[in-house]
Every structure is written in C-alpha cells, then in structure tokens.
Design a protein around this motif. Structure first.
Motif, PDB file in Angstrom:
ATOM      1  N   ARG A   1      17.214  32.788  49.644  1.00 25.60           N
ATOM      2  CA  ARG A   1      18.539  33.175  49.180  1.00 25.60           C
ATOM      3  C   ARG A   1      18.577  32.999  47.665  1.00 25.60           C
ATOM      4  N   VAL A   2      18.172  34.053  46.953  1.00 28.12           N
ATOM      5  CA  VAL A   2      18.125  33.986  45.491  1.00 28.12           C
ATOM      6  C   VAL A   2      19.537  34.208  44.947  1.00 28.12           C
ATOM      7  N   VAL A   3      20.077  33.215  44.258  1.00 25.83           N
ATOM      8  CA  VAL A   3      21.444  33.352  43.737  1.00 25.83           C
ATOM      9  C   VAL A   3      21.477  33.579  42.225  1.00 25.83           C
ATOM     10  N   ALA A   4      20.335  33.422  41.556  1.00 27.24           N
ATOM     11  CA  ALA A   4      20.268  33.727  40.124  1.00 27.24           C
ATOM     12  C   ALA A   4      18.805  33.903  39.736  1.00 27.24           C
ATOM     13  N   GLU A   5      18.579  34.787  38.767  1.00 27.41           N
ATOM     14  CA  GLU A   5      17.218  35.010  38.287  1.00 27.41           C
ATOM     15  C   GLU A   5      17.187  34.974  36.769  1.00 27.41           C
ATOM     16  N   PHE A   6      16.139  34.387  36.230  1.00 32.84           N
ATOM     17  CA  PHE A   6      15.989  34.248  34.783  1.00 32.84           C
ATOM     18  C   PHE A   6      14.556  34.582  34.403  1.00 32.84           C
ATOM     19  N   TRP A   7      14.322  34.690  33.109  1.00 26.03           N
ATOM     20  CA  TRP A   7      12.954  34.989  32.670  1.00 26.03           C
ATOM     21  C   TRP A   7      11.998  33.842  33.005  1.00 26.03           C
ATOM     22  N   ASP A   8      12.527  32.623  33.080  1.00 29.04           N
ATOM     23  CA  ASP A   8      11.658  31.463  33.315  1.00 29.04           C
ATOM     24  C   ASP A   8      11.815  30.864  34.701  1.00 29.04           C
ATOM     25  N   GLY A   9      12.475  31.599  35.599  1.00 27.92           N
ATOM     26  CA  GLY A   9      12.588  31.067  36.950  1.00 27.92           C
ATOM     27  C   GLY A   9      13.733  31.676  37.720  1.00 27.92           C
ATOM     28  N   LYS A  10      14.006  31.085  38.880  1.00 26.42           N
ATOM     29  CA  LYS A  10      15.102  31.584  39.712  1.00 26.42           C
ATOM     30  C   LYS A  10      15.752  30.405  40.424  1.00 26.42           C
ATOM     31  N   ILE A  11      16.992  30.648  40.892  1.00 26.43           N
ATOM     32  CA  ILE A  11      17.703  29.603  41.629  1.00 26.43           C
ATOM     33  C   ILE A  11      17.890  30.046  43.072  1.00 26.43           C
ATOM     34  N   LEU A  12      17.463  29.183  43.999  1.00 23.46           N
ATOM     35  CA  LEU A  12      17.643  29.442  45.424  1.00 23.46           C
ATOM     36  C   LEU A  12      18.741  28.538  45.949  1.00 23.46           C
TER      37      LEU A  12
ATOM     38  N   ASN B   1      10.506  27.340  38.927  1.00 24.77           N
ATOM     39  CA  ASN B   1      10.008  27.945  37.687  1.00 24.77           C
ATOM     40  C   ASN B   1       8.894  28.945  37.984  1.00 24.77           C
ATOM     41  N   THR B   2       8.376  29.575  36.936  1.00 21.26           N
ATOM     42  CA  THR B   2       7.377  30.626  37.153  1.00 21.26           C
ATOM     43  C   THR B   2       6.030  30.057  37.605  1.00 21.26           C
ATOM     44  N   GLU B   3       5.871  28.737  37.488  1.00 20.24           N
ATOM     45  CA  GLU B   3       4.635  28.121  38.001  1.00 20.24           C
ATOM     46  C   GLU B   3       4.813  27.619  39.432  1.00 20.24           C
ATOM     47  N   ARG B   4       5.840  28.100  40.092  1.00 16.11           N
ATOM     48  CA  ARG B   4       6.107  27.748  41.483  1.00 16.11           C
ATOM     49  C   ARG B   4       6.284  26.253  41.709  1.00 16.11           C
ATOM     50  N   MET B   5       7.081  25.678  40.841  1.00 13.26           N
ATOM     51  CA  MET B   5       7.456  24.284  41.030  1.00 13.26           C
ATOM     52  C   MET B   5       8.980  24.208  41.075  1.00 13.26           C
ATOM     53  N   VAL B   6       9.488  23.300  41.932  1.00 15.57           N
ATOM     54  CA  VAL B   6      10.931  23.072  41.963  1.00 15.57           C
ATOM     55  C   VAL B   6      11.245  22.110  40.824  1.00 15.57           C
ATOM     56  N   VAL B   7      11.782  22.623  39.730  1.00 17.04           N
ATOM     57  CA  VAL B   7      12.029  21.771  38.562  1.00 17.04           C
ATOM     58  C   VAL B   7      13.491  21.352  38.431  1.00 17.04           C
TER      59      VAL B   7
ATOM     60  N   VAL C   1       5.842  26.994  47.766  1.00 20.47           N
ATOM     61  CA  VAL C   1       4.856  27.997  48.184  1.00 20.47           C
ATOM     62  C   VAL C   1       5.450  29.388  48.412  1.00 20.47           C
ATOM     63  N   GLY C   2       6.767  29.478  48.438  1.00 21.40           N
ATOM     64  CA  GLY C   2       7.411  30.764  48.726  1.00 21.40           C
ATOM     65  C   GLY C   2       7.821  30.817  50.184  1.00 21.40           C
ATOM     66  N   TRP C   3       8.994  31.398  50.430  1.00 23.13           N
ATOM     67  CA  TRP C   3       9.520  31.446  51.795  1.00 23.13           C
ATOM     68  C   TRP C   3       9.690  32.883  52.245  1.00 23.13           C
ATOM     69  N   LYS C   4       9.674  33.051  53.563  1.00 24.38           N
ATOM     70  CA  LYS C   4       9.883  34.376  54.144  1.00 24.38           C
ATOM     71  C   LYS C   4      11.267  34.897  53.763  1.00 24.38           C
TER      72      LYS C   4
ATOM     73  N   TYR D   1      11.869  24.833  57.290  1.00 24.10           N
ATOM     74  CA  TYR D   1      11.023  24.694  56.094  1.00 24.10           C
ATOM     75  C   TYR D   1      11.857  24.608  54.828  1.00 24.10           C
ATOM     76  N   ALA D   2      12.993  25.299  54.818  1.00 23.27           N
ATOM     77  CA  ALA D   2      13.850  25.269  53.631  1.00 23.27           C
ATOM     78  C   ALA D   2      14.582  23.926  53.524  1.00 23.27           C
ATOM     79  N   ILE D   3      15.109  23.467  54.663  1.00 21.79           N
ATOM     80  CA  ILE D   3      15.798  22.176  54.701  1.00 21.79           C
ATOM     81  C   ILE D   3      14.850  21.053  54.286  1.00 21.79           C
ATOM     82  N   LYS D   4      13.598  21.157  54.792  1.00 14.24           N
ATOM     83  CA  LYS D   4      12.599  20.127  54.505  1.00 14.24           C
ATOM     84  C   LYS D   4      12.296  20.065  53.013  1.00 14.24           C
TER      85      LYS D   4
END
Ligand code: ACO
Ligand code: ZN
Length: 226
Positions: free
Chosen positions: A59-70, A115-121, A53-56, A79-82
């Motif tokens: 910690r974005v460590v990489a960004e790509f055209w099709d997603g990002k890595i936290l 991913n860009t559809e807001r799923m942890v893939v 859902v997105g967090w306040k 909430y992040a640990i959970k």
C-alpha cells in the motif's frame, strides 16, 4: 607505584576503546573479543529487521526520489504485520520503551519509509485518539541536563493538564540514525495527515505526539511551527 600507573593506563584504554556503532547504536569495546562478537550479532539482527525484500501487495501512500512510504493496516497479511512489528521493536529499543505492546493494536496504522537501498529507514505508528495534552515549551534550565536525566524527570510533567481536541496520536516516530535530518520524519507526518482519515486532511493541531523524547520534542516543535 608501577601497579598504580598500570591501572590508570588500563582504565584509560577501556574508555578509549568504547565505540558507538553509528548504524545499530550499540556501545561496545572494539578491542574486547566478546564485545566484538556480541556487536556483530546485534548488528546483523538490526540489519535483518530493517531489510525490506518487497511485498506482493504494497500500500504505497507516497513516493519520492529517495524512497517511498508504505502503510500497514491491522488486517494486512502476516508478512507485512511482522515487518512492521520488527521495525517497531528496533525503534522501541532505541527509545528505551519497555512496554512492547501498543495500547490499541487493532487500531494502529504503521507507516514505513523504504529507501532506494531497500531498507526501512523510518517508522511511524499512528492511532486514533479523542483528546490529548499539549506538550509545553521546554524551560531553559533543562538544556544542560543529560539525556537520561531529561527522560526520567521530564516525562512526568512536560504536558499540559488541559485536554485538547486531537484526532490522531503519534505513539512512535523513528528514523534510522544514518538517515536523519533528511526530512524523512517530516514527510512521514505529512503523509499521515493526508491519509490517516479517509477523505479529510488533518491539520497539524489535530495530530499529537505521545510521550516525546528530547529529539522528538525538537522535531515536533519545529514541525508544528512550520
Ligand atoms: N535536533 C534539533 N532539531 C531537530 C532534530 C534534532 N535531533 N531532529 C529534527 N529536528 C528539526 C530540525 O529543525 C529539522 O529540520 P533541519 O534538518 O532542516 O534543521 C526538522 O526538525 C525536520 O527534521 P526531519 O529531518 O524531518 O527529522 P528526522 O527524519 O531526522 O527524524 C526523529 C526526527 C524521528 C526525532 C529522529 O531524530 C529519531 O528517530 N530520533 C530517535 C528516536 C526518537 O527520539 N523519536 C521520537 C520519539 S517521540 C514519539 O515517538 C512520540
Ligand atoms: Zn552496529
């Protein structure tokens, strides 16, 4: 005679009706209402686990055209640990891991590919280690084994007995079934190498995979040689 024929037909339909869901991986019989219901429930729980859902604070460590890595660290907000835990459980159930706790939870860093559809893939759990055992090449006669045979027989002796220097152990790596072969695991590992140890870039040799599955070995072999 008629009963016998009928039996055969029923057995045939049972076989025929077994479906594997390509998203959640559950095997069920689509024409059995009870199975159908169980699948619907399991499927929903799976989707909830990987929904992001997105967090306040992210910690974005990489960004790509099709997603990002936290990156999620042990002292991060609940909430992040959970979320990291929920996704790890999804991965564990697919990997058939029984042991649900990490060896050193206070040390583990979790990388999540969103991913860009807001799923942890993608999910990768990395821990500091001092030494590791190199995974040995897979002998040819094993190639015909079923996955279960392989997992059972292979785990015990796939590793060398000579410890080697390694700094980072990958205890889990998982990519959502519908998002595989798009370089997500590769990008997560590249990101681990540049962010796991502050101020230094790890070589491929300094990373080791613990207890790899057949998929994991194919991937790790390819990754180490490129
Ligand atoms: N079969 C053959 N080669 C493979 C496979 C496979 N199943 N998976 C990856 N590779 C090789 C390919 O050469 C691939 O490049 P290509 O697609 O250009 O041919 C290369 O590795 C890079 O693959 P990625 O796209 O980066 O890998 P992916 O994002 O698909 O993730 C993973 C690989 C994590 C193994 C995924 O298949 C998965 O989640 N599987 C189920 C869970 C699992 O078994 N995880 C490993 C457990 S071991 C551990 O956790 C320590
Ligand atoms: Zn499903």
């Amino acid at each position: 005679k008629q009963d016998e024929d009928q039996l055969i037909i029923d057995a045939g339909q049972k076989q025929f009706g077994a479906t594997t869901c390509s998203s959640c991986g559950m095997v069920y019989s689509a024409d059995n209402p009870e199975d159908h219901f169980q699948h619907t429930q399991f499927h929903q729980r799976f989707l909830d686990s990987i929904k992001f859902v997105g967090w306040k604070k992210e910690r974005v460590v990489a960004e790509f055209w099709d997603g990002k890595i936290l990156l999620v660290m042990p002292d991060d907000p609940k909430y992040a640990i959970k979320k990291a835990e929920d996704v790890r459980l999804v991965a564990d159930s697919e990997l058939g891991f029984q042991q649900v706790t990490l060896s050193r939870p206070t040390q583990a860093k979790t990388y999540l590919f969103i991913n860009t559809e807001r799923m942890v893939v993608g999910c990768l759990v990395a821990e500091s280690i001092r030494q590791a055992y190199r995974v040995l090449e897979q002998p040819d006669q094993l190639k015909d084994m079923t996955k279960d045979d392989f997992m059972e027989r292979h785990r015990a002796w796939c590793c060398s007995t000579v410890p080697e220097q390694a700094l980072c152990g990958i205890s889990r790596i998982w990519v959502f079934s519908l998002a595989r072969r798009q370089g997500i695991a590769t990008r997560m590992l590249d990101t681990v190498r540049s962010t796991f140890m502050y101020g230094s870039h790890l070589t491929k040799e300094e990373i080791s995979f613990s207890d790899p599955t057949p998929d994991g070995k194919l991937f790790a072999t390819k990754y180490s040689n490129t």
